[in-house]
Structures are given as C-alpha cells and as structure tokens.
Design a protein around this motif. Structure first.
Motif, PDB file in Angstrom:
ATOM      1  N   SER A 152      17.644   2.161   2.302  1.00 21.23           N
ATOM      2  CA  SER A 152      16.983   0.854   2.239  1.00 21.23           C
ATOM      3  C   SER A 152      15.853   0.865   1.220  1.00 21.23           C
ATOM      4  CB  SER A 152      16.354   0.498   3.591  1.00 21.23           C
ATOM      5  OG  SER A 152      17.224   0.757   4.641  1.00 21.23           O
ATOM      6  N   TYR A 153      15.457  -0.335   0.828  1.00 23.48           N
ATOM      7  CA  TYR A 153      14.230  -0.561   0.056  1.00 23.48           C
ATOM      8  C   TYR A 153      14.236   0.059  -1.342  1.00 23.48           C
ATOM      9  CZ  TYR A 153      12.691  -1.832   4.718  1.00 23.48           C
ATOM     10  OH  TYR A 153      12.601  -2.396   5.952  1.00 23.48           O
ATOM     11  N   GLY A 154      15.406   0.483  -1.839  1.00 23.33           N
ATOM     12  CA  GLY A 154      15.473   1.050  -3.180  1.00 23.33           C
ATOM     13  C   GLY A 154      16.180   0.100  -4.136  1.00 23.33           C
ATOM     14  N   LEU A 155      15.942   0.323  -5.435  1.00 24.07           N
ATOM     15  CA  LEU A 155      16.483  -0.594  -6.438  1.00 24.07           C
ATOM     16  C   LEU A 155      17.881  -0.235  -6.934  1.00 24.07           C
ATOM     17  CD1 LEU A 155      13.629  -1.694  -8.858  1.00 24.07           C
ATOM     18  CD2 LEU A 155      14.925  -3.056  -7.233  1.00 24.07           C
ATOM     19  N   ARG A 156      18.520   0.797  -6.361  1.00 23.82           N
ATOM     20  CA  ARG A 156      19.870   1.112  -6.795  1.00 23.82           C
ATOM     21  C   ARG A 156      20.815   0.943  -5.611  1.00 23.82           C
ATOM     22  NH1 ARG A 156      17.554   0.558 -10.563  1.00 23.82           N
ATOM     23  NH2 ARG A 156      17.193   1.852 -12.383  1.00 23.82           N
ATOM     24  N   SER A 157      21.072  -0.309  -5.258  1.00 28.00           N
ATOM     25  CA  SER A 157      21.856  -0.543  -4.055  1.00 28.00           C
ATOM     26  C   SER A 157      23.297  -0.081  -4.233  1.00 28.00           C
ATOM     27  CB  SER A 157      21.792  -2.014  -3.658  1.00 28.00           C
ATOM     28  OG  SER A 157      22.211  -2.828  -4.724  1.00 28.00           O
ATOM     29  N   ASN A 158      23.715   0.133  -5.502  1.00 29.55           N
ATOM     30  CA  ASN A 158      25.096   0.591  -5.719  1.00 29.55           C
ATOM     31  C   ASN A 158      25.233   2.111  -5.793  1.00 29.55           C
ATOM     32  OD1 ASN A 158      26.170  -1.970  -5.808  1.00 29.55           O
ATOM     33  ND2 ASN A 158      25.696  -2.197  -7.986  1.00 29.55           N
ATOM     34  N   ALA A 159      24.117   2.815  -5.791  1.00 35.18           N
ATOM     35  CA  ALA A 159      24.196   4.282  -5.860  1.00 35.18           C
ATOM     36  C   ALA A 159      24.624   4.829  -4.499  1.00 35.18           C
ATOM     37  CB  ALA A 159      22.849   4.843  -6.271  1.00 35.18           C
ATOM     38  N   ASP A 160      24.963   6.131  -4.473  1.00 39.02           N
ATOM     39  CA  ASP A 160      25.369   6.758  -3.209  1.00 39.02           C
ATOM     40  C   ASP A 160      24.253   6.650  -2.165  1.00 39.02           C
ATOM     41  OD1 ASP A 160      27.699   7.461  -4.304  1.00 39.02           O
ATOM     42  OD2 ASP A 160      27.263   9.591  -4.551  1.00 39.02           O
ATOM     43  N   ASN A 161      23.071   7.019  -2.571  1.00 37.56           N
ATOM     44  CA  ASN A 161      21.878   7.021  -1.730  1.00 37.56           C
ATOM     45  C   ASN A 161      21.978   8.000  -0.555  1.00 37.56           C
ATOM     46  OD1 ASN A 161      20.466   5.235  -3.362  1.00 37.56           O
ATOM     47  ND2 ASN A 161      21.391   3.475  -2.370  1.00 37.56           N
ATOM     48  N   PHE A 162      20.811   8.433  -0.097  1.00 32.55           N
ATOM     49  CA  PHE A 162      20.732   9.530   0.868  1.00 32.55           C
ATOM     50  C   PHE A 162      20.565   9.031   2.297  1.00 32.55           C
ATOM     51  CE2 PHE A 162      19.812  13.570  -1.529  1.00 32.55           C
ATOM     52  CZ  PHE A 162      20.018  13.048  -2.803  1.00 32.55           C
ATOM     53  N   SER A 163      21.241   9.688   3.241  1.00 34.41           N
ATOM     54  CA  SER A 163      20.909   9.520   4.655  1.00 34.41           C
ATOM     55  C   SER A 163      19.684  10.391   4.935  1.00 34.41           C
ATOM     56  CB  SER A 163      22.076   9.966   5.525  1.00 34.41           C
ATOM     57  OG  SER A 163      22.267  11.369   5.377  1.00 34.41           O
ATOM     58  N   PHE A 164      19.043  10.202   6.094  1.00 33.30           N
ATOM     59  CA  PHE A 164      17.888  11.041   6.431  1.00 33.30           C
ATOM     60  C   PHE A 164      18.300  12.510   6.541  1.00 33.30           C
ATOM     61  CE2 PHE A 164      16.438   6.882   8.231  1.00 33.30           C
ATOM     62  CZ  PHE A 164      15.434   6.678   7.305  1.00 33.30           C
ATOM     63  N   GLU A 165      19.509  12.741   7.061  1.00 33.47           N
ATOM     64  CA  GLU A 165      20.018  14.104   7.183  1.00 33.47           C
ATOM     65  C   GLU A 165      20.146  14.757   5.799  1.00 33.47           C
ATOM     66  OE1 GLU A 165      20.219  15.827   9.898  1.00 33.47           O
ATOM     67  OE2 GLU A 165      20.786  17.496   8.575  1.00 33.47           O
ATOM     68  N   GLU A 166      20.721  13.994   4.853  1.00 35.32           N
ATOM     69  CA  GLU A 166      20.854  14.522   3.482  1.00 35.32           C
ATOM     70  C   GLU A 166      19.487  14.749   2.847  1.00 35.32           C
ATOM     71  OE1 GLU A 166      25.079  12.608   2.002  1.00 35.32           O
ATOM     72  OE2 GLU A 166      23.330  11.315   2.144  1.00 35.32           O
ATOM     73  N   VAL A 172      10.603  16.405  -3.287  1.00 38.21           N
ATOM     74  CA  VAL A 172      11.519  15.263  -3.293  1.00 38.21           C
ATOM     75  C   VAL A 172      10.729  13.981  -3.037  1.00 38.21           C
ATOM     76  CG1 VAL A 172      13.578  14.241  -2.271  1.00 38.21           C
ATOM     77  CG2 VAL A 172      13.379  16.739  -2.416  1.00 38.21           C
ATOM     78  N   PHE A 173      10.898  13.022  -3.936  1.00 38.16           N
ATOM     79  CA  PHE A 173      10.279  11.701  -3.795  1.00 38.16           C
ATOM     80  C   PHE A 173      11.382  10.692  -3.470  1.00 38.16           C
ATOM     81  CE2 PHE A 173       7.330  13.037  -7.572  1.00 38.16           C
ATOM     82  CZ  PHE A 173       6.691  13.963  -6.763  1.00 38.16           C
ATOM     83  N   VAL A 174      11.004   9.615  -2.802  1.00 34.16           N
ATOM     84  CA  VAL A 174      11.976   8.548  -2.524  1.00 34.16           C
ATOM     85  C   VAL A 174      11.493   7.251  -3.171  1.00 34.16           C
ATOM     86  CG1 VAL A 174      13.014   7.105  -0.730  1.00 34.16           C
ATOM     87  CG2 VAL A 174      12.841   9.583  -0.401  1.00 34.16           C
ATOM     88  N   ALA A 175      12.400   6.616  -3.906  1.00 37.33           N
ATOM     89  CA  ALA A 175      12.091   5.325  -4.509  1.00 37.33           C
ATOM     90  C   ALA A 175      12.239   4.239  -3.448  1.00 37.33           C
ATOM     91  CB  ALA A 175      13.023   5.058  -5.687  1.00 37.33           C
ATOM     92  N   THR A 176      11.122   3.604  -3.117  1.00 39.98           N
ATOM     93  CA  THR A 176      11.154   2.420  -2.246  1.00 39.98           C
ATOM     94  C   THR A 176      10.554   1.305  -3.090  1.00 39.98           C
ATOM     95  OG1 THR A 176       8.995   3.047  -1.355  1.00 39.98           O
ATOM     96  CG2 THR A 176      10.900   3.725  -0.094  1.00 39.98           C
ATOM     97  N   ASN A 177      11.288   1.002  -4.175  1.00 39.68           N
ATOM     98  CA  ASN A 177      10.685   0.222  -5.259  1.00 39.68           C
ATOM     99  C   ASN A 177      11.151  -1.217  -5.338  1.00 39.68           C
ATOM    100  OD1 ASN A 177      13.203   1.161  -5.908  1.00 39.68           O
ATOM    101  ND2 ASN A 177      12.702   1.845  -7.966  1.00 39.68           N
ATOM    102  N   ILE A 178      11.672  -1.755  -4.235  1.00 46.28           N
ATOM    103  CA  ILE A 178      12.023  -3.182  -4.247  1.00 46.28           C
ATOM    104  C   ILE A 178      10.771  -4.033  -4.101  1.00 46.28           C
ATOM    105  CG2 ILE A 178      14.269  -2.809  -3.169  1.00 46.28           C
ATOM    106  CD1 ILE A 178      12.954  -4.219  -0.632  1.00 46.28           C
ATOM    107  N   TYR A 179      10.911  -5.311  -4.431  1.00 48.06           N
ATOM    108  CA  TYR A 179       9.941  -6.302  -3.998  1.00 48.06           C
ATOM    109  C   TYR A 179      10.518  -6.936  -2.741  1.00 48.06           C
ATOM    110  CZ  TYR A 179       6.816  -5.715  -7.894  1.00 48.06           C
ATOM    111  OH  TYR A 179       5.892  -5.188  -8.766  1.00 48.06           O
ATOM    112  N   ALA A 180       9.897  -6.656  -1.602  1.00 49.30           N
ATOM    113  CA  ALA A 180      10.436  -7.062  -0.307  1.00 49.30           C
ATOM    114  C   ALA A 180      10.357  -8.572  -0.123  1.00 49.30           C
ATOM    115  CB  ALA A 180       9.664  -6.366   0.802  1.00 49.30           C
ATOM    116  N   HIS A 181      11.354  -9.104   0.572  1.00 50.36           N
ATOM    117  CA  HIS A 181      11.293 -10.490   1.030  1.00 50.36           C
ATOM    118  C   HIS A 181      10.922 -10.462   2.512  1.00 50.36           C
ATOM    119  CE1 HIS A 181      13.553 -12.792  -2.333  1.00 50.36           C
ATOM    120  NE2 HIS A 181      13.077 -11.667  -2.822  1.00 50.36           N
ATOM    121  N   GLN A 182      10.678 -11.640   3.083  1.00 47.52           N
ATOM    122  CA  GLN A 182      10.228 -11.714   4.483  1.00 47.52           C
ATOM    123  C   GLN A 182      11.129 -10.886   5.399  1.00 47.52           C
ATOM    124  OE1 GLN A 182       7.101 -13.032   3.522  1.00 47.52           O
ATOM    125  NE2 GLN A 182       7.212 -13.579   5.687  1.00 47.52           N
ATOM    126  N   GLU A 183      12.447 -11.017   5.205  1.00 51.04           N
ATOM    127  CA  GLU A 183      13.381 -10.348   6.113  1.00 51.04           C
ATOM    128  C   GLU A 183      13.321  -8.820   6.004  1.00 51.04           C
ATOM    129  OE1 GLU A 183      17.300 -11.582   4.941  1.00 51.04           O
ATOM    130  OE2 GLU A 183      17.161 -10.612   2.969  1.00 51.04           O
TER     131      GLU A 183
END
Lengths: 308, 423
Positions: B53-67, B82-93
C-alpha cells in the motif's frame, strides 16, 4: 455569510471589473513568486491593487505558490512585507520556504496552502492548520465525495476550483524551445508564451486540444476542457466549501466577467433559500455564448472514480 | 546514518584541494525480494522497496511484510538497510490505514520510509517512531529554506527535486546540516514531481497514487493556429526525457556533500539493477580510497551501457535540459545485452558452475560472467548438461539449472550475460 467567489486578476483594471461583477476576492501577484497568473501586478503596485479590491468590498490574496530556488529566496521577505503593508488579506503558498519567510517577515499575514495537484487529504491540511495556515486549496482531481469528506474532517477553510481550465503538467524544462531547436527552427525569435494559442494533440485523442505555453517558470500543459460546476453548486455549498475559484487563464475578460456574474447569481440564490434553490439554465447561457467551441464544459473530476 | 549532524570530514591534500572523507550511501531500487538480494550483493548500502500500500508503483511486484522481514535480514548480513517508499499523495479513503501499516513496517525492521504527504510524515512520527522519515522527491524540494523547514519538523533527510543543480545542492548543504539524497541514475519525470496529472486526465488513473501510465512519453502534435508546427515526416513533440546518468561526476556529487546517491528503477530487471549498482559501487569506492588519484574508468560506463536501453544525460545538474536531453526518436532500443543466467553454485575443484537460466543459450554462445566489484570475463560456452548430467543442446527453459565449465572462478549471484539476440 456568503460563500466566497474568488478569481485571479492580472491588472488593476481586472480587479475593478471582476470585483464589480461580483467576485468577493481576487488573487494577484507576479511571476517571481506566483505561477500561471493571468497578468503581473508589480510589488510597487500592490498597495494600489489591494486598496482597489478593498474599496469594492473584495479581499486581495497574494499568489506566491511557486516552487522556489535558492536564488529566489532573498527577495521573498521584502515582498511579503510589502504585501502585508499593502493590507493583503492572505498569501497563498506551496513551497515551505514561503511559510518560513512569512513566519520571519510577516507573521500576522494569513496563509493559504495551495500545492495544486497534491492537496488531496484533510490530514495534510491539518498539518498546515497546526502551523497557522487558515485555508487549504484542494486538488482539482478530487471528486465530490472526497471534497465533502475533506471539509467535514478538517478544521480549515476549503477552496475548490469551480470554473475554467486546470494545469495538468508543469515542467521546469523548456519543452517548446527544445522541440523548436530539435526541428531546427529559429524559435528564439518566437514568443512561446500563453497568448500564442499553441496546443498539443495526443496521437490517439484527435479531438482534445491541450493548451501549452512556456514562460519564466517552465512549460505548462493545460486541460483540454473547462471545468464548469455551476449546475453542481448546491453539492459544494451544502458540503460547506468556503471559497469557489474561477480560473481566468487564457480567457477573455468578458468571458470571466460573465462567469463571475453567473456564479454570483447562483451562490446568492442558494444562500437566500437553500431549500427553494433551483438551477436556472439562464445562468449558463452567457458562459456558453462566449465559450470556445473547441473546449467542452465539464464536471471535471466531480463525479469520477479514479483507479491506480 | 541518523538525524544528528553528519559533518563532512575533510582533509587537506597536498595540492591544496580539500576532499570529503565520509562515504556517501549508495541507495538502490528493489522491485522484489530477488532484486533486493542482487542490489545488496552488488554493493548497495541501502535499498528502497514498495509495500502493498501507499507506494507509487502499483504495478510492481511489491513486498509482503513477510518478504520485507526476509529482505531486512538478508540486507543486514551485508550491513545494508531497507527503506520503504510510501510516497503517494493520500486521498481521504487512504487515511485510516496509515498508522497500522507504518507500525507493521517498523516491526518488520524497515529503517526508513520515503514519504511526501504531510499526513504520512506526521503519522509516522507519532505512531512508528522507530522509522526514519525521509522526505520524498515528490515534494520537489529545491531550496535551502524548504530543507530547513523539514529539518524543523524533525526529519533527518530530504530527497531533493530532480531539478536541483549541483551548485544549488552545494548552497543547500552550506545553509542546512541535514542529510541530502539525490537521484544519480535512471528514468526521470520530465514534470516537476507530483505536478503532473496527465494520466488522471487521459485514463482516469491517479498518477500521484501509483497509477501513472507514462503519458509524458506518448507522442503529441504541437499546433499553432495556422496548423501543426512539425512538417510531415518530422518526429513528433514529446515530454519524454532521456535517463539520468551521473557516473562521470561522482567526485562532484561527493564533494557537494550529497549523503545518499539514489538509483531509480523499482520496475527494472535484476540485470539492470546489479549492473548499475556494481558500476557506481566501484566509482564511489575508488574515490573514497584515493580522492586525489581518482580516475573515471571506461569499464564502469560500459557496464551501465550493457544493461540500459535509454540514452543518458545529466539532467539539471549542470544546466537546464534542452533539445538533446529529450527523446524525439520513435523507438527505444533494447539493452545491448541479455541476462542469460544466474550462478547458483560453483565448485573450484572441477571448475564447474551451476547456473539458473534466464534466457536461452547453447554450447558455442559467447557469454560474459560478471560479479560484484567489476570482476568479469568472457568465454564461449562449452558443453552443457543438466543437473542429472544429461547433455543439453540448448538451455531453453526458464529457471532450468544448467552445469557449465567456466574458464575463471565464479561465485553464487554472479550473472552470465550474452549479446542480445544471440543463442
């Protein structure tokens, strides 16, 4: 209290004509600190401009929403002091450097947070509210539900664009000049600015003309349609939106005056008696009469659901 | 590194020039766990990844917490973070889940998040104090007062806008003592980051929440009232930029005081990430070992060139990009080399390696083995066999394990590449 109707003005004459037509507030400034303004009002003329707005019962906000570079910082405190001395009612900002300069140079000045596409949630607005900011300007890409939820969840005034084009891409590259150079044209002799009527057509979308121009702040691509939320006003007014913005860019003064008059009528009618309010097609006619036939009037993102 | 002062240690060299002695961080993208391992193995000091969630590469594989936990553990063996990109601009939801998500990142051992939205910045500081908050380039910060603002908020690091010049970086560093991260390699938005909603308008996909469909790289006719500006047959207008490459300017970047050198590309291949990371690792290490004697090695640029497909440039570092920094030509060429296999095992006694196939090769294919630190050699593939010892005429199956004799020693996670199209 009525809902504010706000428009940017590029000259003292425009302040007079827009405030006279029913705008409660005008946004003014110059391209040193503001982006995509319809014209420039110099620092030395701020006093006269603000006084003109105030005389006509309108507030005057200073546009300082640009992203700034180091070399632009030194002139900022003096500009903000001049704005404060002129009696400006608020300054709009996007770059935190402006917030820093207001704190130091004009601490009594009200601040409006405008980051264009990235003003998307009430928690971010609250971050700025806790730092003395009184208004959030919402991204044009929010829908009606999001606007209402933003307002409901926040502790801050909310401004929404109701009419005109929107900027959809801003680059600090000189893309028109670069393309002219690539083609081997002598573009340095040519004005690349907003008055030249240039537009882009994406290969798969032949009916959409995207205005494009270049200025001191880079390259700007604008939307192919004009937002027109006149018919949807009750939705915004019921949500408690505090300020409705008309974007005058790349429109004639006569068009902008017509838009102000129509929105003024609708806002006043709703405030007189929200229960009895009915949309009057006549309000839209003067806008339609002056509307560029190549540009559709649309509800923008008001009823859209975006994916990602 | 942390938020406290990072003073550039400097030493006077004999020629009167001063060199910075603290080593910058090399920060690499990792689109999935395997890419993370390669990035770290090839020399990244830190990697950045995307979560669910909350990252700008919604089409990438992306990591589970376990990974993520596995990635953090793997990186720790190399002293990497290890850093995590949480780089979206969030909307209300998007707001309600942020705190829980960040707590999970903290629990997984993530060192920092890369964030632009003040909503996420504040939530992290309140609910996940073990995470460093790095301000994303999506905030387009390019002046020292803005950097000072974020320092006052309490952030230890700002990722500068890609529009910032080398001179401006120096000025920022001289005014504010805060870690600065800059992009040194990879694809670039040609817009000011975050200030582009072309995708929203064309396809109803929200670019600032990971839906960008790269509309800036589409083709456009530029018109004026009298008609199109280009002649028939001219290449069309585009906003598409060449990729950034700063391999020739490592000393400038280090001496300007850049604390973290960032490579773009969470969507890029293992081959790309390993090659690019390996090249920059060598350049940074060479400078740190002997600043006065540093010389750019052609091999580093060649290494990057073997995995990169777009033409390269230096972005805004030395001047505003012009005609030669954009891509008007119709087709991007593929990278000149294909990733053929990964070395999984090597037996020094027999000189036989077991490699895992990534694209077809056969006895007689000219291949090149590459490892971290620029270790590489070329050979012609000899007889191949599978793990049961049966001869293989063509290694044609993805992930198939193949035995091959190498003319020099290799090691697990070395790559085997070949010229594109050759089998």
């Amino acid at each position: 209290m009525t809902t504010e109707l706000l428009i940017a003005a590029g000259s003292i004459d425009q302040i007079r004509s827009y405030a006279g037509a029913g705008a409660n507030a005008v946004l003014i400034g110059d391209s040193r600190f503001g982006a995509r303004l319809p014209g420039s009002i110099a620092e030395a003329d701020l006093k006269e401009a603000v006084a003109c707005a105030h005389d006509l019962g309108a507030r005057a906000y200073i546009a300082a929403g640009k992203l700034l570079r180091n070399h632009e910082l030194p002139a900022l405190p003096g500009y903000l002091r001049a704005a404060a001395e002129a009696g400006a009612d608020a300054v709009t900002f996007g770059d935190p450097a402006v917030w820093m300069a207001v704190r130091d140079a004009a601490p009594a000045m009200a601040m409006h947070w405008n980051v264009e596409m990235t003003g998307t949630n009430s928690a971010a607005a609250a971050f700025w509210s806790r730092r003395g900011v009184s208004r959030a300007v919402l991204a044009r890409e929010l829908n009606g539900e999001e606007i209402a939820d933003f307002k409901r969840s926040g502790t801050i005034e909310v401004q929404v664009q109701v009419h005109g084009m929107t900027n959809i891409y801003h680059s600090q590259r000189n893309l028109l000049q670069s393309y002219m150079d690539y083609l081997g044209r002598e573009a340095s002799l040519v004005d690349l600015g907003p008055s030249e009527g240039r537009f882009l057509i994406e290969a798969e979308r032949p009916d959409e003309r995207l205005p494009v121009y270049e200025d001191d702040n880079g390259t700007h691509v604008m939307s192919a349609d004009d937002i027109c939320l006149l018919e949807a006003l009750p939705e915004l007014l019921e949500a408690g939106v505090d300020s409705l913005y008309i974007e005058p860019l790349l429109k004639s003064e006569a068009y902008n005056v017509a838009a102000i008059r129509s929105y003024r009528r609708a806002i006043d009618a709703w405030h007189r008696d929200p229960g009895a309010y009915e949309f009057d097609e006549e309000w839209l006619a003067p806008i339609r009469a002056l509307q560029d036939p190549g540009r559709e009037l649309s509800f923008g993102f008001l009823y859209k659901e975006q994916v990602y | 590194m942390n938020g406290t002062a990072v003073h550039a240690a400097e030493a006077a060299a004999g020629n009167g020039r001063r060199y910075r002695l603290d080593r910058p961080e090399l920060l690499a993208p990792a689109g999935n766990l395997e890419k993370l391992k390669f990035a770290v193995h090839y020399g990244a000091d830190a990697v950045y990844i995307g979560g669910q969630s909350y990252g700008l590469r919604s089409n990438a594989d992306n990591f589970s917490f376990e990974e993520m936990r596995e990635g953090v553990e793997f990186a720790a063996r190399y002293g990497a973070k290890v850093f995590v990109a949480t780089n979206i601009y969030a909307h209300q939801e998007d707001l309600p889940g942020i705190a829980d998500y960040l707590k999970q990142l903290e629990a997984a051992g993530i060192a920092a998040i890369i964030t632009a939205d003040p909503a996420i910045v504040e939530t992290a500081m309140q609910h996940a104090p073990g995470l460093e908050v790095h301000l994303s380039t999506q905030q387009s910060t390019m002046n020292w007062q803005a950097v000072r603002f974020w320092k006052e908020v309490g952030l230890p690091r700002v990722v500068l806008a890609r529009e910032t010049s080398m001179e401006e970086i120096r000025e920022i560093k001289s005014h504010v003592d805060l870690e600065l991260e800059v992009f040194i390699h990879g694809a670039m938005c040609s817009s000011v980051s975050g200030r582009c909603v072309l995708s929203n308008h064309f396809t109803d996909r929200d670019s600032n929440r990971g839906g960008c469909c790269q509309s800036c790289r589409w083709k456009y006719d530029l018109h004026q009232e009298q008609g199109p500006i280009g002649d028939p047959g001219d290449n069309m207008f585009t906003m598409g930029s060449k990729d950034l490459c700063m391999i020739r300017h490592i000393p400038d970047l280090i001496e300007a005081g850049v604390d973290s050198f960032k490579i773009e590309g969470r969507m890029k291949s293992i081959h790309y990430v390993a090659s690019v990371v390996g090249a920059y690792r060598q350049a940074i290490d060479a400078y740190m070992a002997d600043p006065a004697g540093y010389e750019l090695q052609p091999a580093w640029e060649e290494e990057i060139g073997k995995a990169a497909n777009r033409p390269l440039n230096t972005g805004f570092f030395y001047s505003t990009p012009g005609a030669s920094e954009h891509i008007y030509e119709p087709e991007e060429k593929p990278a000149p080399y294909d990733f053929a296999a990964i070395v999984r095992e090597y037996d020094p006694a027999t000189g036989i390696a077991v490699v895992e196939q990534r694209s077809p090769f056969r006895p007689g294919t000219e291949v090149e083995f590459v490892g971290p630190g620029g270790r590489s050699f070329k050979q012609v593939a000899g007889p191949l066999s599978d793990t049961d010892g049966a001869a293989v005429d063509v290694a044609r199956h993805p992930l198939q394990l193949i035995r091959i004799r190498t003319v020099e020693p290799v090691a697990p996670l070395d790559m085997m590449r070949k010229k594109i199209g050759s089998v």
